[in-house]
Design an enzyme around this catalytic site. Sequence first.
Site, PDB file in Angstrom:
ATOM      1  N   HIS A  38     -21.402  -3.728 -37.670  1.00  0.00           N
ATOM      2  CA  HIS A  38     -20.407  -3.395 -36.655  1.00  0.00           C
ATOM      3  C   HIS A  38     -19.353  -2.413 -37.166  1.00  0.00           C
ATOM      4  O   HIS A  38     -18.316  -2.253 -36.537  1.00  0.00           O
ATOM      5  CB  HIS A  38     -19.700  -4.663 -36.164  1.00  0.00           C
ATOM      6  CG  HIS A  38     -20.558  -5.557 -35.331  1.00  0.00           C
ATOM      7  ND1 HIS A  38     -21.622  -6.265 -35.841  1.00  0.00           N
ATOM      8  CD2 HIS A  38     -20.529  -5.864 -34.007  1.00  0.00           C
ATOM      9  CE1 HIS A  38     -22.187  -6.974 -34.883  1.00  0.00           C
ATOM     10  NE2 HIS A  38     -21.555  -6.745 -33.758  1.00  0.00           N
ATOM     11  N   GLN A  63     -23.492   0.096 -28.222  1.00  0.00           N
ATOM     12  CA  GLN A  63     -22.396  -0.866 -28.326  1.00  0.00           C
ATOM     13  C   GLN A  63     -21.629  -0.761 -29.649  1.00  0.00           C
ATOM     14  O   GLN A  63     -20.410  -0.810 -29.672  1.00  0.00           O
ATOM     15  CB  GLN A  63     -22.964  -2.265 -28.144  1.00  0.00           C
ATOM     16  CG  GLN A  63     -22.019  -3.199 -27.467  1.00  0.00           C
ATOM     17  CD  GLN A  63     -22.762  -4.352 -26.818  1.00  0.00           C
ATOM     18  OE1 GLN A  63     -23.476  -5.096 -27.483  1.00  0.00           O
ATOM     19  NE2 GLN A  63     -22.605  -4.501 -25.521  1.00  0.00           N
ATOM     20  N   ASP A  99     -21.910   1.196 -33.788  1.00  0.00           N
ATOM     21  CA  ASP A  99     -22.551   2.136 -34.709  1.00  0.00           C
ATOM     22  C   ASP A  99     -23.849   1.625 -35.341  1.00  0.00           C
ATOM     23  O   ASP A  99     -24.863   2.302 -35.346  1.00  0.00           O
ATOM     24  CB  ASP A  99     -21.564   2.503 -35.823  1.00  0.00           C
ATOM     25  CG  ASP A  99     -20.660   1.332 -36.202  1.00  0.00           C
ATOM     26  OD1 ASP A  99     -21.183   0.226 -36.442  1.00  0.00           O
ATOM     27  OD2 ASP A  99     -19.433   1.530 -36.230  1.00  0.00           O
ATOM     28  N   GLY A 100     -23.818   0.388 -35.868  1.00  0.00           N
ATOM     29  CA  GLY A 100     -24.972  -0.124 -36.598  1.00  0.00           C
ATOM     30  C   GLY A 100     -26.146  -0.471 -35.702  1.00  0.00           C
ATOM     31  O   GLY A 100     -27.229  -0.811 -36.192  1.00  0.00           O
ATOM     32  N   GLU A 113     -31.912  -0.368 -27.092  1.00  0.00           N
ATOM     33  CA  GLU A 113     -31.234   0.904 -27.369  1.00  0.00           C
ATOM     34  C   GLU A 113     -32.161   2.105 -27.193  1.00  0.00           C
ATOM     35  O   GLU A 113     -31.767   3.126 -26.632  1.00  0.00           O
ATOM     36  CB  GLU A 113     -30.639   0.905 -28.785  1.00  0.00           C
ATOM     37  CG  GLU A 113     -29.377   0.063 -28.938  1.00  0.00           C
ATOM     38  CD  GLU A 113     -29.657  -1.426 -29.060  1.00  0.00           C
ATOM     39  OE1 GLU A 113     -30.842  -1.805 -29.227  1.00  0.00           O
ATOM     40  OE2 GLU A 113     -28.711  -2.231 -28.978  1.00  0.00           O
TER      41      GLU A 113
END
Lengths: 328, 377
Positions: free
Chosen positions: A129, A82, A84-85, A60
């Site tokens: 997620h 992909q 939020d978390g 990321e």
Amino acid sequence: MTRMTLAKALNAGLRAAMEKDDKVLLMGEDVGRLGGVFRITDGLQKDFGEDRVLDSPLAESGIIGTAVGMAMRGYRPVCEIQFDGFVYPAYDQIVSQVAKMHFRTRGMVTMPLVIRIPYGGGIGAVEHHSESPEAQFAHTPGLKVVTCSNPVDGYFMIQQAIASDDPVIFLEPKRQYHADKVEVNEGAEMSDIAPLFTSTVARPGSDLTLLAYGPMVKTCLKVAEAAALEGRSIEVIDLRSLSPLDLGPAEESIRRTGRAVVAHEAHRNLGMGAEIAARLAESCFYSLEAPVLRVGSYDTPYPPSRIEEDYLPDLDRILDAVDRTFEF
Amino acid sequence: MGLNDPVHPEPDLVQLLTPEGERVDHPDYAFAVPDGTDEAEVIRGFYRDMLLTRRIDTESTALQRHGELGLWAQLLGQEAAQIGSGRAFAPQDFVFPTYREHGVAWCRGLDPLQVLTLWRGSEHGGWDPAEYNFANYTVVIGAQTLHATGYAMGVQRDGLVGTGDPERDTAVGVYFGDGASSQGDVSEAMVFAASYNAPVVFLCQNNQWAISAGSERQSRIPLYQRASGFGFPGVRVDGNDVLAVNAVTRAALQRARDGEGPMLIEAFTYRMGAHTTTDDPTRYRTSDDVEHWKLKDPIARVRVYLSRNGLAAPEWFADVDEEADELGHRLREGCKALPDPDPVGMFDHVYAEQTPELARQRADFVAYRDSFAEVVA
């Protein structure tokens, strides 16, 4: 006019932006051949090629950091995180680099990046997620943070965000991706579309102003319907832009209604609701009949999904807050 | 081997000029100058660059001691690593520095006074990267390696790699240190660079220290060997040998411009000074170590080479010394004369498109400030 879901609307919006400007690139994990885990970029690599839709390594910070370099070279990268978390490994690049580049170079370098993040809960997902990190980005000067709640906004806001010369965190309420199909007028003139960094009235009303954004707008529209059965007229404001925060329509509304409730999925402590309530207290003090109440999720980490219904604000909790404002 | 034993002895160094000032050959790399230029003149140029860069460093350290700079990151000892590499770039190449690349900045044509603005606190280092093909300093360790890789991917998309036209083919260079090699971003940058075959050269100045932590705390293998794990070549060069650094960097940049992808250069050198002016290196290293490295001084060996071979007269060295004195004087006076920025400006560059909220805050600030002016009047 085409009937489409939010997911399709975002896909069509990305396609339109890529057709309009060949400097627009899509980057992220699985965005190419797979079309993204939510299929938001479905078919785009096939039509625009691997040079414009990049399946990136699984990193990321790498996605955002290389996008910084691409932007310096004159490209307009649209990065997909992909879930939020999973944005936190990229947090340093976003907060320390993306957000500050324009400032530290006294405007000589612009960062026309869009960082798309599917966010929020309610889909029964596993840990990491279902988070709502919006306040973390809205608190950072240099970033702009927006979120769409419906297909029409999804289609136009993603194009407006890509056209912006500022970095935009684009939050997509994942539980709305496939929720509703509505008519989207793809041929509408941009001048007829609400500007990106503004809020809109999602439903007019006269007794109370309910402020929400992203996944909570639909819930709040249901709250307004339910309240109408009890004879209360609720105006729902879709905030859309969290930074900059446009409270103009909300203030205009509150001067008529005298009451306000803010609802969001994120934790309540130091969340968007706190900022909104504080500002409304300053600007609408003499119009308010009751304090601005906040409904958020509890200040716990996102719980296991089997109990997420108890964690997330729902129709009843928001209605309860609405009722309380009438007790003052 | 114990955990604190050095894992970085000095084998495998590409060296073309010994600490004693002797030219030596290497099987893979040779020092070559561009067609139409005179070798001795180029080497004299390196000497001048290194000497002036050292003066920038010593003057800036002194300015910090006098309270004129908030901080200074010293480069003493790393002049060859910076000038040798810095003089290898073509005009169209693009360079991403850390916060210590004052010598590279010099090579890119930046006025050292512009560099001082960051350390004085009058700017965040706001030169226009596009004007010098030199990005702004990056303080967060290793973050710029990703920017460079992304920029190189952009160069690739612009079709400026492997065209065979030396005026067009473009490479990107990015600097980082041995400490940065521990950062995730550096690994991610190398993954992206290898995966996309980006035209980027990773220039690691291994100066042996990440503040107080030795390089053995960063890597259990020589750093240049990391490259093979990512899938591209790595080479270790004597970072105090300006000819070797130049030769190796030229080769790596040409390779990148030709479309052959990334490469890692580890310039094996030594930070003779402190990490920054707030640091006290006597707390973590021995004077023996420093004395050992003094014998490898990057400037002294070029001076010996030029003198011994009759390539520069004593008067020429005196002229360069005089030029350094003039530069020092200009820095001292120029630094003190650097204007503070107008505070109102802080509101103006947060965003490309100003927000209503910041516009309000700006107006409030101006009104607040002006209210004092009225009282004084």
